[in-house]
Design an enzyme around this catalytic site. Structure first.
Site, PDB file in Angstrom:
ATOM      1  N   CYS A  19       0.800  -1.180   0.003  1.00 29.30           N
ATOM      2  CA  CYS A  19       0.155   0.185  -0.030  1.00 29.30           C
ATOM      3  C   CYS A  19       1.042   1.292  -0.181  1.00 29.30           C
ATOM      4  CB  CYS A  19      -1.000  -0.011   1.098  1.00 29.30           C
ATOM      5  SG  CYS A  19      -1.799   1.472   1.400  1.00 29.30           S
ATOM      6  N   CYS A  39      -0.224   3.749   2.440  1.00 29.39           N
ATOM      7  CA  CYS A  39      -0.085   3.521   3.848  1.00 29.39           C
ATOM      8  C   CYS A  39       1.372   3.570   4.319  1.00 29.39           C
ATOM      9  CB  CYS A  39      -0.600   2.060   4.215  1.00 29.39           C
ATOM     10  SG  CYS A  39      -2.287   1.905   3.678  1.00 29.39           S
ATOM     11  N   ASP A  40       2.293   3.101   3.461  1.00 29.73           N
ATOM     12  CA  ASP A  40       3.492   2.970   3.605  1.00 29.73           C
ATOM     13  C   ASP A  40       4.669   3.721   2.784  1.00 29.73           C
ATOM     14  OD1 ASP A  40       2.900   0.978   5.455  1.00 29.73           O
ATOM     15  OD2 ASP A  40       2.660  -0.565   3.876  1.00 29.73           O
TER      16      ASP A  40
END
Length: 304
Positions: free
Chosen positions: A130, A133-134
């Protein structure tokens, strides 16, 4: 606190959240369990622009709003739950999770799909699934994208917008599958490059990723690419491992349902991406969740 419910919903994505709204509004006692944080794959979507009522909204914001609505209706929501075992065959459905036993008259399975893992990833902490997200730790660094579909190209552009210094996208097949407009958008970025017919052979580094070894599928030529992080978008697979001995699945692992979301067991319904379907959209997941909830309510009332 009693662990006896009318309905247990497994999965806190769009289908599960919608089912929770409908079952709660039917005055049923509802428990929603999710093995991760609620939100499902929509949490990974930077902008949602195809859902009526919002011209554009962040995926994570949309799911936070859904969860607040669900909780305001009195649904018990448990996140980061590890399900140890379950028996869905009887009149009372029993689920063992985190040293607790939960029971219900009906169960709605809405566990969605999960990313296909990179075969050589192992437990490397620099492999992600992701970008939203990351991606932040990779600002100013080099990243590799694995996967030449829409997700791979979309997430590549998101990482470039975030500020990665250099990006390479590879696809194992002999062509890319993303929309041409998205491919053109990535091709216009000076610090991005793409390679099809290319697979990842190994991740290299001593405790921290330093490079990847790539192989050209047509020529067999191997090359090493300096890289700080890898983002994988190789498709998705249904999250149904826990149900293989309980419910009838198709050859791809999806839970087989009829047109009212009923599975092979009475009182057990499935909704959303966990079932075979042609179109996997937020709106179709909502439709599935609605139908499953209404059928669960009908099942409970007609089997008393």
């Amino acid at each position: 606190m009693s662990n006896e419910y009318d309905v247990i919903i497994l999965g806190g994505g769009v289908a599960g959240m919608t089912a929770a709204v409908y079952t709660a509004r039917a005055n049923l006692d509802v428990l929603l369990l999710d093995e991760n944080a609620c939100g499902g794959l929509v949490n990974w979507t930077k902008e949602v622009e195809n859902m009526p009522s919002y011209a554009s909204i962040g995926g994570m914001e949309l799911m936070e709003r859904m969860q607040k609505q669900v909780e305001s209706l009195g649904v018990t929501v448990e996140e980061a739950v590890c399900i140890d075992s379950m028996d869905l065959s009887g009149a009372v459905k029993r689920i063992e999770a985190d040293d607790e036993t939960y029971t219900a008259k009906a169960v709605i399975v809405a566990t969605g799909r999960k990313p296909v893992p990179l075969p050589v990833a192992g437990d490397c902490e620099q492999v992600h699934y992701c970008a939203i997200c990351d991606g932040a730790p990779y600002i100013g660094k080099r990243v590799l994208i694995v996967g030449g579909g829409n997700s791979g190209f979309d997430e590549a552009i998101a990482l470039l917008d975030l500020g990665v210094s250099e990006l390479t996208l590879v696809e194992k097949m002999d062509r890319f599958f993303a929309a041409q407009s998205t491919q053109d958008a990535l091709a216009a970025r000076e610090n991005a490059s793409t390679r099809h017919s290319t697979e990842v052979l190994s991740l290299n580094g001593n405790g921290k990723l330093e490079s990847v070894t790539l192989r050209n599928m047509e020529t067999g030529e191997e090359s090493e690419l300096q890289c700080d992080g890898v983002f994988v978008f190789m498709g998705q697979q249904p999250g149904t491992d826990a149900f293989a001995k309980q419910l009838r699945l198709d050859e791809h692992g999806y839970i087989i349902t009829d047109d009212v979301m009923a599975t092979s067991l009475p009182g057990v319904f499935a909704a959303g991406d966990v079932r075979p379907k042609k179109y996997r959209q937020i709106t179709t997941a909502m439709a599935d969740g609605t139908i499953a909830a209404l059928e669960a309510e009908r099942f409970i009332h007609t089997t008393r």
